[in-house]
Design an enzyme around this catalytic site. Structure first.
Site, PDB file in Angstrom:
ATOM      1  N   PRO A  65      -4.754  -2.569  -2.200  1.00 50.46           N
ATOM      2  CA  PRO A  65      -5.478  -2.149  -1.022  1.00 50.46           C
ATOM      3  C   PRO A  65      -5.071  -0.924  -0.240  1.00 50.46           C
ATOM      4  O   PRO A  65      -4.118  -0.942   0.513  1.00 50.46           O
ATOM      5  CB  PRO A  65      -5.381  -3.343  -0.095  1.00 50.46           C
ATOM      6  CG  PRO A  65      -4.859  -4.435  -0.903  1.00 50.46           C
ATOM      7  CD  PRO A  65      -4.124  -3.823  -2.011  1.00 50.46           C
ATOM      8  N   GLU A  66      -5.866   0.112  -0.354  1.00 51.79           N
ATOM      9  CA  GLU A  66      -5.921   1.166   0.658  1.00 51.79           C
ATOM     10  C   GLU A  66      -7.293   1.009   1.297  1.00 51.79           C
ATOM     11  O   GLU A  66      -8.010   0.069   0.973  1.00 51.79           O
ATOM     12  CB  GLU A  66      -5.728   2.547   0.027  1.00 51.79           C
ATOM     13  CG  GLU A  66      -4.345   2.707  -0.582  1.00 51.79           C
ATOM     14  CD  GLU A  66      -4.075   4.128  -1.076  1.00 51.79           C
ATOM     15  OE1 GLU A  66      -4.530   5.078  -0.444  1.00 51.79           O
ATOM     16  OE2 GLU A  66      -3.396   4.264  -2.112  1.00 51.79           O
TER      17      GLU A  66
ATOM     18  N   LYS B 231      -6.141  -0.456   6.951  1.00 51.98           N
ATOM     19  CA  LYS B 231      -6.015  -1.347   5.801  1.00 51.98           C
ATOM     20  C   LYS B 231      -6.083  -2.820   6.207  1.00 51.98           C
ATOM     21  O   LYS B 231      -5.751  -3.701   5.420  1.00 51.98           O
ATOM     22  CB  LYS B 231      -4.679  -1.075   5.097  1.00 51.98           C
ATOM     23  CG  LYS B 231      -4.545   0.365   4.606  1.00 51.98           C
ATOM     24  CD  LYS B 231      -3.137   0.660   4.127  1.00 51.98           C
ATOM     25  CE  LYS B 231      -2.941   2.156   3.920  1.00 51.98           C
ATOM     26  NZ  LYS B 231      -1.517   2.514   3.724  1.00 51.98           N
TER      27      LYS B 231
ATOM     28  N   ARG C 166       2.716 -10.208  -4.733  1.00 44.89           N
ATOM     29  CA  ARG C 166       4.093  -9.836  -4.424  1.00 44.89           C
ATOM     30  C   ARG C 166       4.503 -10.093  -2.974  1.00 44.89           C
ATOM     31  O   ARG C 166       5.489  -9.547  -2.508  1.00 44.89           O
ATOM     32  CB  ARG C 166       4.302  -8.370  -4.773  1.00 44.89           C
ATOM     33  CG  ARG C 166       4.140  -8.115  -6.265  1.00 44.89           C
ATOM     34  CD  ARG C 166       5.102  -7.141  -6.791  1.00 44.89           C
ATOM     35  NE  ARG C 166       4.770  -6.507  -8.046  1.00 44.89           N
ATOM     36  CZ  ARG C 166       3.945  -6.917  -8.982  1.00 44.89           C
ATOM     37  NH1 ARG C 166       3.215  -7.987  -8.790  1.00 44.89           N
ATOM     38  NH2 ARG C 166       3.775  -6.258 -10.093  1.00 44.89           N
TER      39      ARG C 166
END
Length: 261
Positions: A2-3, A58, A110
């Site tokens: 995600p940007e 974001k 992560r």
DNA sequence: AGCGATGTTCGCCG
DNA sequence: TCGGCGAACATCGC
């Protein structure tokens, strides 16, 4: 992923699948992704609905009653809407169960993403010290904000309190399109380059949104398909170089992107 | 099998 | 006091 373009894609996905349905229950699989305690989250969402959503940089802010549930995706976050009959998507961390037998899962591989609650958008912006959204900022504001900056251009683009939404990959693409070296000092940019930079921020982000954030579908003449060692510039065929700054790795074309303007 | 990764935060320095 | 920058964080795929 995600940007900004990816988060915009998540927003549209959530709007399409999950608004205005009663949330029956939630399942917290790993509470390390919660910036709030599980009880407050349950209290906010159970028997309520996602009413609307707003993307800011974001972050995805989902309106529930007077409050906001905030999704942040880190580097590996995702959303998936799926039927009860299907099996639970891998790396699901929090699942919202709707009355209609479908679920929305917040996935984080992560563990860099977080869920949070805010009383208002203003409160959240202040807490995170967020700048104006990159896609909504106008040129006057951009120039005004730039005046106080002295650092390296790539770091400035990555600074969310200056302009919100640009990350490592898109910053490289924007600088490539503007033909500016990533280590150029921001205060050395000419007026025309500044304007060009601003235009390219919008254009590159727009391509990203049109491509639904899927980097694999970017045209050949962008830098994105060439972000690897031993690859070549699609414009001039020079070798692409990799640099490190602030602990991040960037790619650029040493021939197209000179330091001096 | 070690390296690298699209994110933010924190702490040090000037 | 504030801006800039490097390191740290967690974990898995390549």
């Amino acid at each position: 992923m995600p940007e900004l373009p990816e988060v915009e894609t998540f927003k549209r996905y959530l709007d399409k699948t999950s608004l205005n349905q009663t949330i029956k229950s939630i399942k917290v699989i790993d509470d390390r992704v919660l910036d709030i305690d599980g009880l407050s989250l349950k209290e906010l969402v159970v028997n309520n609905k996602f009413e609307s959503s707003t993307r800011l940089g974001k972050y995805l802010l989902v309106n529930i009653g007077k409050k906001y549930l905030i999704f942040h995706f880190g580097m590996t976050g995702d959303l998936e809407y799926y039927n009860n009959k299907d099996h639970e998507p891998k790396y699901s961390k929090v699942i919202f169960h709707f009355n209609n037998g479908f679920n929305l899962t917040y996935i984080s591989l992560r563990m860099f993403g977080r869920l949070d609650i805010a009383e208002s958008i203003e409160e959240f912006v202040e807490k995170k010290n967020l700048g104006t959204d990159a896609y909504k900022m106008n040129f006057e504001e951009f120039k005004r904000a730039l005046k106080r900056r002295t650092g390296i251009i790539k770091n400035v683009l990555l600074n969310q309190s200056f302009i919100a939404g640009i990350g490592n990959i898109y910053s490289d693409e924007i600088l490539f399109k503007t033909k500016v070296h990533p280590k150029t000092k921001i205060d050395s940019l000419s007026e025309s380059k500044t304007k060009e930079l601003f235009t390219n921020i919008k254009e590159v982000l727009k391509v990203g949104i049109d491509k639904k954030g899927d980097l694999s579908t970017f045209p050949e003449y962008f830098l994105i398909p060439h972000r690897k060692k031993d690859d070549y510039c699609p414009i001039c065929n020079s070798g692409i170089e990799r640099i490190e700054l602030s602990g991040r790795h960037g790619f650029y074309c040493p021939n197209c992107q000179k330091e001096s303007i």
